[in-house]
Design an enzyme around this catalytic site. Sequence first.
Site, short mmCIF file in Angstrom:
data_model
loop_
_atom_site.label_atom_id
_atom_site.label_comp_id
_atom_site.label_asym_id
_atom_site.label_seq_id
_atom_site.Cartn_x
_atom_site.Cartn_y
_atom_site.Cartn_z
N SER A 199 0.85 -1.19 0.00
CA SER A 199 0.00 0.00 0.00
C SER A 199 0.88 1.24 0.00
CB SER A 199 -0.89 0.02 1.24
OG SER A 199 -1.44 1.32 1.37
N HIS A 219 -1.20 -1.20 -4.30
CA HIS A 219 -2.50 -0.94 -3.65
C HIS A 219 -2.58 0.55 -3.36
CE1 HIS A 219 -6.05 -2.08 -1.25
NE2 HIS A 219 -5.66 -1.16 -0.39
N ASP A 277 -4.87 3.64 -1.79
CA ASP A 277 -5.96 3.92 -0.86
C ASP A 277 -6.50 5.33 -1.05
OD1 ASP A 277 -6.11 1.51 0.80
OD2 ASP A 277 -4.03 1.98 1.28
N MET A 331 -9.17 8.06 0.05
CA MET A 331 -10.04 8.38 1.20
C MET A 331 -10.61 9.78 1.03
SD MET A 331 -7.55 7.08 4.22
CE MET A 331 -6.76 5.47 4.15
N HIS A 359 -8.41 1.10 -4.02
CA HIS A 359 -9.35 0.85 -2.92
C HIS A 359 -10.06 2.16 -2.61
CE1 HIS A 359 -9.68 -0.38 1.64
NE2 HIS A 359 -10.86 -0.24 1.06
N MET A 405 -12.28 4.31 -0.60
CA MET A 405 -12.94 4.52 0.70
C MET A 405 -13.66 5.86 0.61
SD MET A 405 -9.87 3.08 3.04
CE MET A 405 -8.73 3.15 1.66
N MET A 435 -11.51 -6.25 5.14
CA MET A 435 -10.75 -5.26 5.92
C MET A 435 -10.42 -5.86 7.27
SD MET A 435 -10.08 -2.62 4.15
CE MET A 435 -9.20 -1.80 5.48
N GLY A 441 -9.15 3.77 7.07
CA GLY A 441 -8.89 5.18 7.31
C GLY A 441 -7.42 5.50 7.57
N PHE A 442 -6.70 4.54 8.12
CA PHE A 442 -5.31 4.83 8.51
C PHE A 442 -4.43 3.59 8.30
CE2 PHE A 442 -8.22 7.36 10.97
CZ PHE A 442 -7.72 8.65 10.80
N GLY A 443 -3.17 3.83 7.97
CA GLY A 443 -2.19 2.76 7.97
C GLY A 443 -1.71 2.53 9.39
N GLY A 444 -1.00 1.45 9.60
CA GLY A 444 -0.32 1.23 10.88
C GLY A 444 -1.20 0.80 12.04
N ASP A 501 -6.66 -6.70 3.98
CA ASP A 501 -6.04 -5.37 4.04
C ASP A 501 -6.10 -4.82 5.46
OD1 ASP A 501 -5.13 -2.81 3.51
OD2 ASP A 501 -6.88 -2.19 2.35
N GLY A 502 -4.92 -4.56 6.03
CA GLY A 502 -4.84 -3.89 7.33
C GLY A 502 -4.09 -4.71 8.36
N GLY A 503 -2.98 -4.18 8.84
CA GLY A 503 -2.23 -4.83 9.91
C GLY A 503 -1.57 -6.13 9.49
N GLY A 548 1.15 -2.19 4.20
CA GLY A 548 1.66 -0.84 4.05
C GLY A 548 2.81 -0.55 4.99
N SER A 549 2.48 -0.24 6.25
CA SER A 549 3.52 0.20 7.19
C SER A 549 4.57 -0.88 7.44
CB SER A 549 2.88 0.65 8.50
OG SER A 549 2.04 -0.34 9.01
#
Length: 215
Positions: A7, A32, A34, A36, A65, A67, A136, A141-144, A174-176, A196-197
């Site tokens: 991401s 990817h 994002d 928003m 993606h 959002m 999800m 809304g946020f990375g990390g 997607d996420g974490g 991502g992060s």
Amino acid sequence: MKLIAPSLLSADFTCLARDIEMINRSEADWFHLDVMDGVFVPNISFGIPVIEAVRRLATKPLDVHLMIVQPEKYIDAFRRAGADIINVHYEASTHLHRTIEAIRASGAKAAVTLNPHTPVHLLENIIADVDMALVMSVNPGFGGQKFIQNSTEKVKRLKELILQKNSASLIEVDGGVDSSNAATLFAAGADVLVSGSYIFKSTDTEQTIRELKGS
Ligand code: DX5
Ligand code: ZN
């Protein structure tokens, strides 16, 4: 299938070309992106002009993606900007079937995304019509953010639904996502992992991508 989609939300925007070229060189499969809008999610990221710029340098498919509220209004614009895959949220799409058809008519692959609280069974009448469903594993809304553990069960349930409905849909998460959950997610039925992060904060990003892909 075991695909990795870094991401760009966690890239260094002052060195975006460098980070895009790193992904081009790496074993990653897709980019990817994002988008928003500050309405559907409590954050604003980037939009069409940035995706057009990424498209000029990227040598791999762009997984966009959305959002955003009313994603159906912008399908052709994102397709023209270079999106190969367009993800719309179930929660943002009143007429989801029509939106999926419009994405396919634009020439892009169509994907539907579920927020963490949205049950998998709500996809039973659309899963045969999509190219991919995105689970999800954080609130968008946020990375990390921290991976929500229940997401693995959702991936398993989604895999069952896909088999039951004879769907060719891929499963994306997607996420974490990091090395502590990647192997479990692939084993549960995930085909594509967004990260991502974890990738961009690592000291050797290409090696981190290789490790995730080998999970
Ligand atoms: C969250 C985005 C994700 C995010 C993933 O709203 O959809 O794609 O960038 O970032 P990490 O891997 O840091 O959770
Ligand atoms: Zn995303």
